[in-house]
Design an enzyme around this catalytic site. Structure first.
Site, mmCIF file in Angstrom:
data_model
loop_
_atom_site.group_PDB
_atom_site.id
_atom_site.type_symbol
_atom_site.label_atom_id
_atom_site.label_comp_id
_atom_site.label_asym_id
_atom_site.label_seq_id
_atom_site.Cartn_x
_atom_site.Cartn_y
_atom_site.Cartn_z
ATOM 1 N N THR A 155 0.803 -1.122 -0.107
ATOM 2 C CA THR A 155 0.041 0.140 -0.030
ATOM 3 C C THR A 155 0.858 1.295 -0.024
ATOM 4 O O THR A 155 2.207 0.939 -0.133
ATOM 5 C CB THR A 155 -0.933 0.210 1.298
ATOM 6 O OG1 THR A 155 -0.048 0.383 2.220
ATOM 7 C CG2 THR A 155 -1.664 -1.320 1.379
ATOM 8 N N CYS A 156 0.492 2.483 0.058
ATOM 9 C CA CYS A 156 1.172 3.497 0.047
ATOM 10 C C CYS A 156 1.990 3.722 1.547
ATOM 11 O O CYS A 156 3.119 4.274 1.260
ATOM 12 C CB CYS A 156 0.396 4.741 -0.306
ATOM 13 S SG CYS A 156 -1.124 5.068 1.070
#
Lengths: 266, 433
Positions: free
Chosen positions: B49-50
């Site tokens: 994910t980020c």
């Protein structure tokens, strides 16, 4: 045997009051608070049934019995309705009040009487029943009034702590307080009418000016004023919450103060 | 079976590192397709994910192999990101995944989005039949995540200013669905709050702005109506919730305007939110009556801070339930490992017994059916009594890591191969079922 059930009722309501307050901090206490409330309610039900059985009538003829009856109905309504309508935090405010009421009533005479005014007929029973329901409504209105004040205080001071998170929305509490006051006043009006008819059947006069009856009339007037301001004057929120508490304080003074100062049959 | 997790996340790795070693959607396909370069790998799930890139790996894979595979994929030498790496094994790895799924390892404490991202990662791995022996771990992590949000208040109470406005309104009005809302301004903050209010389905939303076109643009995207500042006084009078976030140098909503709005209002409460600096709403509005509330941006921030503190108090409860899940998971893993050996041992013994019994009975053709049954029972009893102590001991090893080698020793001693059932279970896990 009666003493055992009184002790169990006190224990149940006291325990529930303590745990219901704790529940505001930690919801895990909720099931124990409920359990103790049910214990108290069950014990009081058995106790009331015993007293009712022994006199063959609703056990609400003495002030002592009548307070027990008010407490019993209020707790019963809470147990049946609160969880269904997501109002469990009410317990933290209701149970301390009902415990205090019933504990204080233990100082009163415990005599068992079927009917205080023989000859008044069914009107007095109806009067008692309606008065009880009216006072349960006033009690609940005061409880919601206290809750409203606490949540409003946190919102107004912008110090959100406990009540901001746990209590229902201000609008919901204000609506309930208003409805309970209107319902309670309507029931009290009918109760007074039934009482007047009972008095007429008993003594040929609709009204007897005893201190208790006079104060009851003043309370009826006070709540009538509140109903008027709510319906016509659009009193809302803070003001209604304060007056719901003032009204119930007057009820408590009437029950305990006037009864002690002017002990009469009621 | 060993489980490990190695990765980078927002706690130790700056975004400059995280963005270089992240697995984009295209790279994920390549990563799963080339996972066989890791020797002894028995399952892998990549969570990217980020805020984090984490590799969950089952099997006796050495860390160097995982890092070598990773650096080949992202084309970044491991020396450039090894300082930011974290690495956990077995119980600690399971605990980490559960903390991630529960949202207590997130940048926004208690957020729920990460649980969906963990599920997505698991499903993606499932598409490549890569979950393998991680199936049960992820099952436990999903359960821990769900329990965290249902049994605690870790995900409750707003942590953003925009949502805090909605939440505060609900504390007064209950539901905002019957409320009329007015948002003054069309900048970033006003847009954010307007979006939250629209998402909560307020009965009517009005956007007021100095430049009408900007108000119209925002209003059309939210199904709201737009007005210029000329109609502000009437709009304030009609609104239950008033949010102002403009860059006006002087208050736009004066005490007189608010006082006028109170007269003839059919609704009980009115909530003003002043999200502007300098302020848009005259502070004396707060003292107009007990049914009027005014919060400025500092007040809303204080509520958000209180909400964060409340969530932080919930972390302990979440950690407790995660620990319960970790213990149960480890027990299950240990038990299943022992269970496999017990089953194999019993099957082997039973096969031998049956084989020798058949031979013996073929040499005793005159035995009646009853006598044959007596002989068969005797062999079964001998086998059971012989194996009983060994079974009891093996079961007692359970999830004891220190006795893991004993299980291997039993396997070696009796030459027990991998049983078909285990392979079947892995196959099911690999398909994500």
């Amino acid at each position: 045997m009666g003493a055992l059930f009184i002790a169990l009722t006190l224990l149940g309501y006291l325990g529930s009051a303590i745990l219901a307050v704790a529940q505001l901090y930690d919801m895990k206490q909720a099931k124990w608070a409920d359990l103790l409330a049910w214990l108290g309610f069950a014990a009081q039900t058995v106790w009331l049934a015993q007293r009712g059985w022994s006199i063959g009538n609703i056990p609400a003829a003495t002030l002592y019995d009548w307070i027990a009856f008010v407490v019993w109905i209020a707790v019963g309504l809470y147990l049946v309705l609160a969880r269904r309508f997501g109002m469990t935090p009410v317990a933290a405010f209701l149970f301390p009040v009902v415990f205090a009421l019933w504990a204080a009533s233990q100082a009163m005479s415990h005599r068992v009487t079927a009917e205080l005014m023989p000859g008044a007929g069914p009107w007095l029973t109806l009067h008692l029943l309606l008065t009880t329901l009216a006072h349960v409504a006033f009690l609940m209105a005061a409880v919601f009034g206290i809750m409203y004040m606490e949540k409003e205080r946190e919102l107004r001071t912008k110090q959100v702590r406990l009540f901001y998170y746990q209590l229902p929305a201000l609008d919901a509490m204000d609506t309930l307080t208003g409805r309970l006051i209107v319902a309670g006043w309507g029931l009290l009006t009918l109760a007074l009418a039934a009482g007047a008819l009972g008095s007429d059947a008993l003594s040929g006069t609709y009204w007897v000016w005893t201190p208790k009856v006079t104060v009851s009339l003043l309370i009826w007037g006070l709540y009538g004023f509140l109903v008027l301001t709510r319906v016509i004057g659009r009193w809302q929120g803070h003001r209604v919450a304060i007056w719901s508490m003032v009204g119930f304080l007057a009820v408590v003074i009437n029950l305990f103060g006037i009864s002690l100062l002017f002990p009469t049959r009621w | 079976m060993k489980i490990q997790v190695v990765g980078v996340n927002h706690r130790d790795a700056p975004v400059a590192v995280r963005e270089r070693v992240a697995f984009g959607p295209d790279m994920l396909d390549k990563a799963y397709a080339t996972r066989s370069s890791m020797r002894l790998e028995e399952g892998i799930v990549i969570l990217s994910t980020c805020n984090r890139t984490e590799l969950y790996v089952a099997g006796d894979v050495v860390l160097a192999d995982i890092l070598a595979w990773w650096e080949r994929l992202v084309e970044v030498p491991r020396g450039e990101f090894s300082d930011a790496l974290f690495w956990y094994e077995d119980g600690a790895a399971a605990q980490h995944l559960m903390r991630v799924a529960a949202g207590i390892d997130s940048m926004v404490l208690g957020e729920t989005q990460i649980l969906g991202q963990v599920k997505d990662a698991y499903e993606k791995a499932g598409q490549f039949h890569a979950v393998g022996r991680l199936h049960r771990l992820f099952h436990y992590a999903f359960r821990a995540g769900k329990r965290a949000h249902s049994e605690t208040e870790i995900g409750r109470n707003a942590l953003s200013l925009g949502y805090a406005v909605v939440e505060l309104s609900k504390k007064v009005f209950g539901s905002v669905e019957e409320c009329t809302a007015l948002v003054v301004g069309a900048g970033e903050t006003a847009t954010l709050v307007a979006r939250h209010l629209a998402a909560q389905r307020v009965s009517r939303l009005t956007i007021a702005n100095r430049t009408l076109e900007r108000a119209q643009t925002l209003a059309s995207s939210l199904g709201a109506s737009a007005i210029g500042l000329g109609g502000l006084a009437e709009a304030v009078q009609e609104a239950d919730i008033v949010v102002s976030a403009t860059s006006a140098p002087k208050p736009l909503i004066t005490a007189q305007m608010a006082a006028k709005s109170l007269k003839g209002r059919s609704h009980k409460f009115q909530f003003f939110f002043d999200m502007a600096v300098p302020r848009d709403i005259d502070p004396s509005v707060a003292s107009l009556g007990s049914t009027v509330f005014l919060y400025d941006i500092d007040d809303v921030t204080r509520v958000v801070d209180a909400n964060l503190a409340k969530r932080q108090r919930e972390v302990q409860k979440v950690e407790r339930l995660i620990w319960e899940e970790v213990v149960q998971f480890q027990h299950e893993m240990g038990a299943s490992q022992v269970g496999t050996v017990i089953k194999s041992l019993r099957e082997k013994a039973e096969a031998i017994r049956q084989q020798e019994l058949d031979k013996a009975l073929s040499r005793l053709p005159n035995l009646s059916a009853e006598e044959q049954a007596v002989v068969a029972d005797a062999t079964r009893l001998i086998m059971n009594k012989f194996l009983n102590d060994a079974m009891v001991s093996m079961r007692s090893w359970g999830s004891d890591d220190q006795k893991r080698s004993y299980v291997d020793a039993v396997r070696e001693l009796f030459r027990l191969g991998e049983d078909a059932d285990q392979q079947g279970a892995d196959g099911a896990a690999a398909t994500g079922k």
